[in-house]
Design a protein around this motif. Structure first.
Motif, PDB file in Angstrom:
ATOM      1  N   PHE A 393      52.856  17.620  12.586  1.00  0.00           N
ATOM      2  CA  PHE A 393      52.263  16.347  11.991  1.00  0.00           C
ATOM      3  C   PHE A 393      53.168  15.140  12.110  1.00  0.00           C
ATOM      4  CE2 PHE A 393      50.313  19.996  10.104  1.00  0.00           C
ATOM      5  CZ  PHE A 393      49.095  19.893  10.354  1.00  0.00           C
ATOM      6  N   ASP A 394      54.449  15.129  12.388  1.00  0.00           N
ATOM      7  CA  ASP A 394      55.259  14.127  12.385  1.00  0.00           C
ATOM      8  C   ASP A 394      54.758  12.981  13.638  1.00  0.00           C
ATOM      9  OD1 ASP A 394      56.183  16.097  14.010  1.00  0.00           O
ATOM     10  OD2 ASP A 394      58.287  15.523  13.774  1.00  0.00           O
ATOM     11  N   VAL A 395      54.401  13.914  14.676  1.00  0.00           N
ATOM     12  CA  VAL A 395      53.978  13.367  15.885  1.00  0.00           C
ATOM     13  C   VAL A 395      52.778  12.454  15.794  1.00  0.00           C
ATOM     14  CG1 VAL A 395      53.742  13.485  18.570  1.00  0.00           C
ATOM     15  CG2 VAL A 395      55.320  14.852  17.525  1.00  0.00           C
ATOM     16  N   LEU A 396      51.782  13.465  14.955  1.00  0.00           N
ATOM     17  CA  LEU A 396      50.361  12.839  14.873  1.00  0.00           C
ATOM     18  C   LEU A 396      50.584  11.719  13.984  1.00  0.00           C
ATOM     19  CD1 LEU A 396      47.447  13.072  14.918  1.00  0.00           C
ATOM     20  CD2 LEU A 396      47.413  14.826  12.985  1.00  0.00           C
ATOM     21  N   ILE A 397      51.181  11.677  13.053  1.00  0.00           N
ATOM     22  CA  ILE A 397      51.437  10.520  11.864  1.00  0.00           C
ATOM     23  C   ILE A 397      51.793   9.251  12.946  1.00  0.00           C
ATOM     24  CG2 ILE A 397      52.549   9.628  10.196  1.00  0.00           C
ATOM     25  CD1 ILE A 397      52.536  12.455   8.995  1.00  0.00           C
ATOM     26  N   THR A 428      42.723  21.031  10.035  1.00  0.00           N
ATOM     27  CA  THR A 428      41.547  20.761   9.111  1.00  0.00           C
ATOM     28  C   THR A 428      41.386  19.416   8.660  1.00  0.00           C
ATOM     29  OG1 THR A 428      42.661  20.996   6.994  1.00  0.00           O
ATOM     30  CG2 THR A 428      42.078  23.105   8.016  1.00  0.00           C
ATOM     31  N   ARG A 429      40.110  19.185   8.177  1.00  0.00           N
ATOM     32  CA  ARG A 429      40.093  17.740   7.823  1.00  0.00           C
ATOM     33  C   ARG A 429      40.880  17.198   6.834  1.00  0.00           C
ATOM     34  NH1 ARG A 429      36.727  13.254   9.956  1.00  0.00           N
ATOM     35  NH2 ARG A 429      37.680  11.579   8.527  1.00  0.00           N
ATOM     36  N   ASP A 430      41.059  18.194   5.977  1.00  0.00           N
ATOM     37  CA  ASP A 430      41.819  17.874   4.834  1.00  0.00           C
ATOM     38  C   ASP A 430      43.343  17.724   5.276  1.00  0.00           C
ATOM     39  OD1 ASP A 430      39.856  18.228   2.891  1.00  0.00           O
ATOM     40  OD2 ASP A 430      40.616  20.347   2.142  1.00  0.00           O
ATOM     41  N   GLU A 431      43.924  18.151   6.206  1.00  0.00           N
ATOM     42  CA  GLU A 431      45.123  17.824   6.683  1.00  0.00           C
ATOM     43  C   GLU A 431      45.256  16.424   7.460  1.00  0.00           C
ATOM     44  OE1 GLU A 431      46.807  22.786   7.481  1.00  0.00           O
ATOM     45  OE2 GLU A 431      45.550  21.285   9.027  1.00  0.00           O
ATOM     46  N   PHE A 432      43.943  16.390   8.165  1.00  0.00           N
ATOM     47  CA  PHE A 432      43.896  15.338   8.854  1.00  0.00           C
ATOM     48  C   PHE A 432      44.214  13.849   7.837  1.00  0.00           C
ATOM     49  CE2 PHE A 432      41.592  11.634  10.866  1.00  0.00           C
ATOM     50  CZ  PHE A 432      42.319  11.376  12.055  1.00  0.00           C
ATOM     51  N   ASN A 433      43.374  13.947   6.672  1.00  0.00           N
ATOM     52  CA  ASN A 433      43.111  13.171   5.651  1.00  0.00           C
ATOM     53  C   ASN A 433      44.434  12.854   5.046  1.00  0.00           C
ATOM     54  OD1 ASN A 433      40.408  12.703   6.130  1.00  0.00           O
ATOM     55  ND2 ASN A 433      39.690  13.877   4.569  1.00  0.00           N
ATOM     56  N   LEU A 438      49.063   9.251   4.122  1.00  0.00           N
ATOM     57  CA  LEU A 438      50.495   8.752   4.325  1.00  0.00           C
ATOM     58  C   LEU A 438      50.896   7.589   5.008  1.00  0.00           C
ATOM     59  CD1 LEU A 438      53.287  11.564   4.916  1.00  0.00           C
ATOM     60  CD2 LEU A 438      53.425   9.396   5.927  1.00  0.00           C
ATOM     61  N   ILE A 439      49.954   7.201   5.907  1.00  0.00           N
ATOM     62  CA  ILE A 439      50.152   5.919   6.786  1.00  0.00           C
ATOM     63  C   ILE A 439      49.410   4.676   5.914  1.00  0.00           C
ATOM     64  CG2 ILE A 439      50.425   7.093   8.801  1.00  0.00           C
ATOM     65  CD1 ILE A 439      47.289   6.117   9.424  1.00  0.00           C
ATOM     66  N   THR A 440      48.530   5.116   5.066  1.00  0.00           N
ATOM     67  CA  THR A 440      47.964   3.924   4.367  1.00  0.00           C
ATOM     68  C   THR A 440      48.567   3.806   3.086  1.00  0.00           C
ATOM     69  OG1 THR A 440      46.368   5.467   3.490  1.00  0.00           O
ATOM     70  CG2 THR A 440      45.582   4.137   5.322  1.00  0.00           C
ATOM     71  N   GLY A 697      62.121  10.736  10.647  1.00  0.00           N
ATOM     72  CA  GLY A 697      62.294   9.731  11.752  1.00  0.00           C
ATOM     73  C   GLY A 697      61.091   9.505  12.655  1.00  0.00           C
ATOM     74  N   ILE A 698      60.701  10.590  13.189  1.00  0.00           N
ATOM     75  CA  ILE A 698      59.459  10.708  13.857  1.00  0.00           C
ATOM     76  C   ILE A 698      58.109  10.079  13.488  1.00  0.00           C
ATOM     77  CG2 ILE A 698      57.961  12.059  15.455  1.00  0.00           C
ATOM     78  CD1 ILE A 698      60.342  13.876  16.240  1.00  0.00           C
ATOM     79  N   ALA A 699      58.029  10.555  11.987  1.00  0.00           N
ATOM     80  CA  ALA A 699      56.723  10.220  11.329  1.00  0.00           C
ATOM     81  C   ALA A 699      56.918   8.817  10.795  1.00  0.00           C
ATOM     82  CB  ALA A 699      56.592  11.233  10.338  1.00  0.00           C
ATOM     83  N   GLY A 700      58.114   8.172  11.037  1.00  0.00           N
ATOM     84  CA  GLY A 700      58.127   6.671  10.374  1.00  0.00           C
ATOM     85  C   GLY A 700      58.368   6.526   8.822  1.00  0.00           C
TER      86      GLY A 700
END
Length: 809
Positions: A393-397, A428-433, A438-440, A697-700
């Motif tokens: 998920f760090d790379v996805l974020i 899952t959509r919940d995980e994606f949300n 986290l980014i918003t 670090g990867i997730a920012g």
């Protein structure tokens, strides 16, 4: 028929292999695929000529100049990018093709990058990180709109890392932009080739093929044997003493690569070879990742031009850079894996039809066993699999912010794209949300801090509108993290030195370890420092050092156990024949185990009561095993243990007798409650805390600094440590927190492999012996305990004295 290729091969005086023609046909018919062939057999040309033939055919049929980027070629190394660029450019020049090739890596100038963006070449050779930087640019969809091909070189290398996840995510967007996109992977042999194809191309790909080259690649493996056999070996005592034996090999070869496992080892060998053979000055060079770019490029070019006789190197020269003059490879010490060893062997004879020659130089007597084990494994195609990362998920974020920095993204569309990747097939959509949250607004816990409000929702698109956020993000793109060193300090502040963070992370407060000739007790870990005090206890854990981090692979340990079994049968074999006196000594003093047996030795010395166990499973598995066995023994009665291990076995040392008999031993290796015992015996929380720093670090979550002004490691650790504590205490189901623990179990503890080892041993016959003195198998593990107490010279003196006493017995 690919006329371009046939003409060029004829011009070069070469004849195409069937696998090359098969690849050209597959590309011509619109297939995507994975090409598997031995190193040095022309994999690059197999794919390249299919692509340029496709371009010329389209160009002629359209009767107008085809515009825009046609092919994106991804490689894991800058040096490899340059080599592919040079090879492809030669083809275009030889055939006078209107096919322009560009190179984009971290070394490419800003002006050249701008020129590529404005007037795209037909082919762009680049790295995973550079693609994501392109995706972070405004108008990336226009840049990639005419893309027909993506080629991923050395896919087996990328697949087993988060850089492979970067490739998967980039492909998900490129496939959305270009539904007819053809994707080709190039791979050396790995154990899970079918899975590698599926991860790269996806399960739903309409036209996919796997092409395997049936090119016989002859590899000669020869072990360099010492003049006399040391029946009581210890790690590192032999290697440099065999340096004289490789001088004739260097002399009789046009050029030689000398592979070591660590940078410090490369430096030592380079200096020593110059010391014993001054004439090598000017014709021997050094190559590893810490050297400057200019020096590395000079070495690579000098090798290519045949100027150098030898290069001492690390894995920096593992991958497919085409050094045709190299005809010999020497591996110093264990390569730790069959695939890695064969990859390095393939650096010699790196052209079609050539024989690869590799010499294996053992650093201690038992390592000689690996020479014959490697031949056995290679002959039986015992090639390791690469474990792909999932749910990173760090790379996805990071990727979400990358797209938000450019033109923004629609959440529903991106969710569908991400689900097509192997890494996030189960999201899952919940995980994606949760990633969106986290980014918003920094997720559930950090919404009060404006700096985590990076992305805003505008007209249905998630975008970054802050120039500062965009600039910081572009500087942070990537998934490569460096190993950190921790300072070792007394409570009063006195500095003792540095030790690898991953070792310290396994310790709990009050644990003892040897360092700088002292027995120390860990008081606490603060920022990037291990705070210690002197201990009066005689027991302590011996640190593992860089290079020792690579354990023997499961296939190599399987091969070693098999060859060890043959030792009982006295199978004629050069290495086994040489080692026979050592095996006979082991049998005389104790026992030589069969493949379905576990040997346990109980020995009493003036240091205390020792229990040696020999699973032959590699250092990482033994480290976890030893902690679990010690924990289980501690439930029988309280013990203070010192633990040491190598790739072949481990030792528990106590000041009181350790009650191990056959019944207890079976219980110690039971699978029952194994997960609970792992949690109880190993400090997984501290290990996860360290892993979380890289993830953050990867997730920012933490900014790692501007070029030339990187944030200090201790500050990064302090910042990420705060987040870890907040998530652990108030948001236990946080995606990044869960990921940290999963990566510890999957990669650092090798939990699956350790469970298999327990399962294997639980069905084995337990053989317990009570030798009066140390045995050939026990001695190298015993010697590890002294490694941190003495300098190299005094350590050798100490070991020689102990061996002298043993040989009297």
């Amino acid at each position: 028929m690919n006329k371009l290729a046939e003409d060029w091969f004829e011009f070069k005086g070469w004849k195409p292999y069937p696998f090359q023609r098969n690849t050209w046909k597959a590309i011509d018919k619109g297939f995507s695929g994975l090409l598997n062939a031995p190193t040095g057999c022309g994999k690059t040309y197999a794919v390249w000529f299919g692509i340029i033939q496709d371009y010329m055919k389209r160009r002629l049929s359209s009767k107008k100049k085809a515009a825009g980027l046609h092919c994106l070629w991804i490689t894991p190394l800058r040096a490899l990018s340059k080599e592919i660029f040079n090879a492809a450019t030669v083809v275009s020049e030889d055939l006078e093709l209107p096919y322009r090739i560009g190179l984009r890596t971290g070394d490419t100038s800003a002006s050249e990058r701008a020129g590529q963006k404005k007037n795209a070449p037909q082919a762009l050779i680049t790295t995973p990180e550079s693609i994501h930087i392109l995706l972070a640019g405004k108008g990336y969809a226009d840049f990639f709109k005419n893309l027909e091909f993506v080629v991923v070189d050395e896919w087996h290398e990328l697949m087993g890392s988060k850089r492979g996840v970067l490739v998967e995510l980039a492909l998900s967007v490129l496939k959305y932009l270009n539904p007819q996109l053809k994707i080709w992977g190039i791979s050396a042999t790995i154990g899970n080739l079918d899975e590698a194809e599926e991860i790269l191309l996806g399960t739903q790909h309409p036209k996919a093929t796997l092409i395997r080259a049936s090119v016989p690649k002859k590899i000669l493996i020869e072990t360099i044997l010492p003049d006399t056999l040391d029946k009581f070996p210890w790690a590192g005592h032999l290697g440099i003493k065999l340096a004289d034996k490789i001088l004739p090999i260097i002399e009789q070869s046009q050029s030689t690569l000398i592979f070591t496992n660590t940078r410090s080892q490369a430096e030592i060998w380079y200096q020593h070879l110059l010391h014993i053979q001054p004439d090598l000055a000017g014709v021997i060079a050094l190559h590893h990742g810490s050297l400057g770019e200019e020096l590395r490029q000079w070495v690579e070019q000098a090798l290519h031009d045949g100027i150098l006789k030898a290069v001492v190197c690390t894995s920096s020269l593992d991958l497919g850079v085409d050094f045709r003059p190299v005809d010999t490879v020497i591996q110093i010490g264990s390569a730790k894996g069959v695939a890695r060893f064969l990859q390095r062997a393939g650096r010699s004879g790196h052209y079609p039809g050539a024989t690869s020659k590799i010499y294996f130089l053992p650093t201690h007597s038992l390592e000689i066993l690996e020479g014959t084990a490697l031949r056995y494994a290679a002959f039986n195609d015992m090639i390791e699999s690469r474990i792909p990362y999932i749910r990173s998920f760090d790379v996805l974020i990071q990727f979400m912010v990358t797209l938000a920095v450019s033109d923004g993204f629609n959440a529903d569309i991106l969710f569908e794209q991400v689900q097509t990747t192997h890494c996030f097939a189960s999201i899952t959509r919940d995980e994606f949300n949760e990633c969106l949250l986290l980014i918003t607004q920094g997720g559930k816990m950090l919404e009060a801090y404006d700096e985590f409000h990076k992305v805003v929702l505008e007209n249905g698109l998630y975008k970054v509108i802050s120039k500062k956020v965009a600039m910081r993000h572009r500087l942070s793109i990537g998934a490569i993290v460096s190993d950190a060193m921790m300072q070792v300090k007394y409570l009063g502040g006195k500095y003792l030195g540095s030790i690898e963070e991953w070792f310290i992370s396994r310790l709990k407060p009050d644990d003892n370890f040897w360092f700088a000739g002292r027995n120390l007790e860990l008081v606490m870990v603060k920022d990037m420092a291990a705070i210690v005090r002197n201990s009066k206890k005689k027991k302590g854990i011996v640190p593992s050092w860089m290079g020792g981090r690579l354990p023997l692979s499961s296939y190599l340990t399987d091969a070693i156990r098999h060859k060890l079994n043959e030792a009982r049968e006295q199978v004629p074999d050069r290495e086994m024949t040489f080692l026979q006196p050592l095996f006979e000594e082991q049998s005389r003093r104790s026992y030589l185990p069969e493949e379905n047996e576990l040997l346990i030795e109980k020995i009493e010395t003036k240091e205390g009561f020792h229990v040696f166990m020999y699973p032959f499973e590699g250092k990482f598995v033994h480290e976890g095993m030893a902690a679990i066995i010690a924990y289980r023994l501690g439930r029988i009665q309280p013990f203070s243990f010192s633990i040491a291990m190598n790739d072949y076995g481990f030792e528990l040392l106590s000041d009181q007798e350790i009650p191990v008999d056959e019944v207890i031993a079976q219980q110690l290796f039971s699978l029952e409650n194994l997960s609970e015992d792992i949690a109880g015996s190993i400090n997984t929380t501290e290990m996860a805390r360290r892993k979380f720093r890289d993830i953050a670090g990867i997730a920012g979550l933490v900014f790692q600094g501007y070029p030339g002004k990187q944030v200090k490691a201790k500050h990064l650790q302090a910042n990420s440590g705060l987040f870890f504590n907040v998530f652990r205490d108030y948001e236990k189901d946080n995606l990044l927190l869960r990921q940290a623990y999963e990566e510890v179990y999957d990669f650092q503890l090798e939990i699956v492999r350790m469970r298999r080892a327990f399962e294997r041993i639980s069905g084995h016959k337990i053989v317990i012996r009570h030798p009066k003195q140390l045995t050939p198998f026990a001695f190298p593990i015993f010697a590890e305990v002294f490694r941190e107490k003495f300098s190299n010279e005094s350590l050798e003196d100490r070991m020689n004295k102990i061996k002298a006493q043993l040989t009297k017995g």
